[in-house]
Design a protein around this motif. Structure first.
Motif, mmCIF file in Angstrom:
data_model
loop_
_atom_site.group_PDB
_atom_site.id
_atom_site.type_symbol
_atom_site.label_atom_id
_atom_site.label_comp_id
_atom_site.label_asym_id
_atom_site.label_seq_id
_atom_site.Cartn_x
_atom_site.Cartn_y
_atom_site.Cartn_z
ATOM 1 N N GLU A 84 28.525 43.440 42.006
ATOM 2 C CA GLU A 84 28.106 42.678 42.862
ATOM 3 C C GLU A 84 29.615 42.313 44.135
ATOM 4 O O GLU A 84 30.143 42.375 44.623
ATOM 5 N N GLY A 85 28.241 41.133 45.227
ATOM 6 C CA GLY A 85 29.482 40.701 45.984
ATOM 7 C C GLY A 85 29.503 41.736 47.641
ATOM 8 O O GLY A 85 28.951 42.984 47.266
ATOM 9 N N ARG A 86 29.742 41.101 48.335
ATOM 10 C CA ARG A 86 30.136 41.844 49.629
ATOM 11 C C ARG A 86 31.039 41.558 49.927
ATOM 12 O O ARG A 86 32.307 39.991 49.760
ATOM 13 N N LEU A 87 31.950 42.475 50.863
ATOM 14 C CA LEU A 87 33.699 42.588 50.918
ATOM 15 C C LEU A 87 33.566 43.452 52.309
ATOM 16 O O LEU A 87 33.734 44.638 52.210
ATOM 17 N N ARG A 88 34.233 42.681 53.309
ATOM 18 C CA ARG A 88 34.782 43.365 54.291
ATOM 19 C C ARG A 88 36.464 43.501 54.568
ATOM 20 O O ARG A 88 37.233 42.755 54.803
ATOM 21 N N CYS A 106 31.696 46.571 48.415
ATOM 22 C CA CYS A 106 30.968 45.398 47.166
ATOM 23 C C CYS A 106 32.414 44.981 46.696
ATOM 24 O O CYS A 106 32.798 45.200 46.686
ATOM 25 N N SER A 107 32.524 43.304 46.346
ATOM 26 C CA SER A 107 33.897 42.582 46.128
ATOM 27 C C SER A 107 34.188 43.353 44.748
ATOM 28 O O SER A 107 35.181 43.295 44.401
ATOM 29 N N ARG A 108 33.172 43.558 43.188
ATOM 30 C CA ARG A 108 33.446 43.991 42.331
ATOM 31 C C ARG A 108 32.227 44.572 41.729
ATOM 32 O O ARG A 108 31.343 44.680 41.864
ATOM 33 N N LEU A 129 41.433 46.359 44.486
ATOM 34 C CA LEU A 129 41.048 47.053 43.261
ATOM 35 C C LEU A 129 39.673 47.810 43.483
ATOM 36 O O LEU A 129 38.866 48.887 43.265
ATOM 37 N N ALA A 130 38.441 47.100 43.448
ATOM 38 C CA ALA A 130 36.703 47.554 43.569
ATOM 39 C C ALA A 130 36.919 48.306 45.449
ATOM 40 O O ALA A 130 36.339 49.124 44.569
ATOM 41 N N VAL A 131 37.804 47.404 45.979
ATOM 42 C CA VAL A 131 37.605 48.625 47.201
ATOM 43 C C VAL A 131 38.183 50.318 47.211
ATOM 44 O O VAL A 131 37.245 51.292 47.535
ATOM 45 N N ALA A 132 39.217 50.254 46.577
ATOM 46 C CA ALA A 132 39.781 51.621 46.264
ATOM 47 C C ALA A 132 39.239 52.675 45.366
ATOM 48 O O ALA A 132 38.727 53.477 45.572
#
Ligand code: K1U
Ligand code: ZN
Length: 174
Positions: A84-88, A106-108, A129-132
């Motif tokens: 879910e979501g987006r994150l930079r 994704c952010s989650r 944590l989601a990015v890792a």
């Protein structure tokens, strides 16, 4: 426990899709302990088995980079079952020396897999944590964070890395 060599770009093992673990035996337990020590020594917040030359689907993650070892997460045969979501966010990679850059992910995510006891685990992860987790599971599929950058940034890095390796070889031979 042992500190293992971390393979660096452009080592071909980093581009192989890692195999599913069929049996969680003593070899896998030892691999996880060695990967943990290697991640802490680097230091890093994650590591995938193929970064240490073992093409099996095993990852370790510890956002504290060893400050709080009880926070270490181990996932065998990890799969992302929800995104879910987006994150930079800025990423680095222990296998891609001298580069950090912004990647959109994704952010989650929800990650499903097995723990060291062979029990199914499901981990809900957000933000770093989601990015890792996405970064480490990409490694198991032979994907590096530079593959998420523009073609121009990637080719600039490839040229710079080639030069770094040539210079290291020339210096080492003197
Ligand atoms: O898989 C790897 O190469 C490890 C990598 C993981 C990662 C970093 C940043 C975003 C996503 C995934 C690293 O750990 S690079 C080192 C690093 O970021 C770090 C090291 C010590 C403390 C805090 C961060
Ligand atoms: Zn990496």
């Amino acid at each position: 426990m042992a500190v293992l060599e971390i393979l660096t770009f452009p080592h071909p093992v980093l581009r192989q899709r890692a195999r599913k673990v069929e049996r969680i035996d003593e070899t896998i337990h030892r691999l996880v302990e060695d990967m943990t020590e290697t991640m802490y020594r680097a230091p890093g917040i994650g590591l995938a088995a193929n970064q240490v030359g073992v093409p099996q689907r095993v990852i370790v993650v510890d956002l504290s980079a060893g400050e709080r070892p009880d926070e270490r997460l181990v996932v065998i045969n990890p799969e992302i079952v929800c995104r879910e979501g987006r994150l930079r966010m800025e990423e680095g990679c222990l296998s891609v020396p001298d580069l950090r850059d912004q990647v959109t992910r994704c952010s989650r995510v929800v990650v499903r897999g097995l723990d060291l006891g062979g029990r199914e685990v499901e981990i809900e992860a957000e933000d770093l944590l989601a990015v890792a987790f996405q970064h480490e599971i990409d490694h198991l599929d032979g994907i590096l964070f530079i593959d998420h950058l523009s073609q121009l940034k990637r080719s600039r890095y490839v040229a710079r890395r080639k030069k770094m390796l040539q210079e290291a070889r020339a210096g080492g031979g003197a």
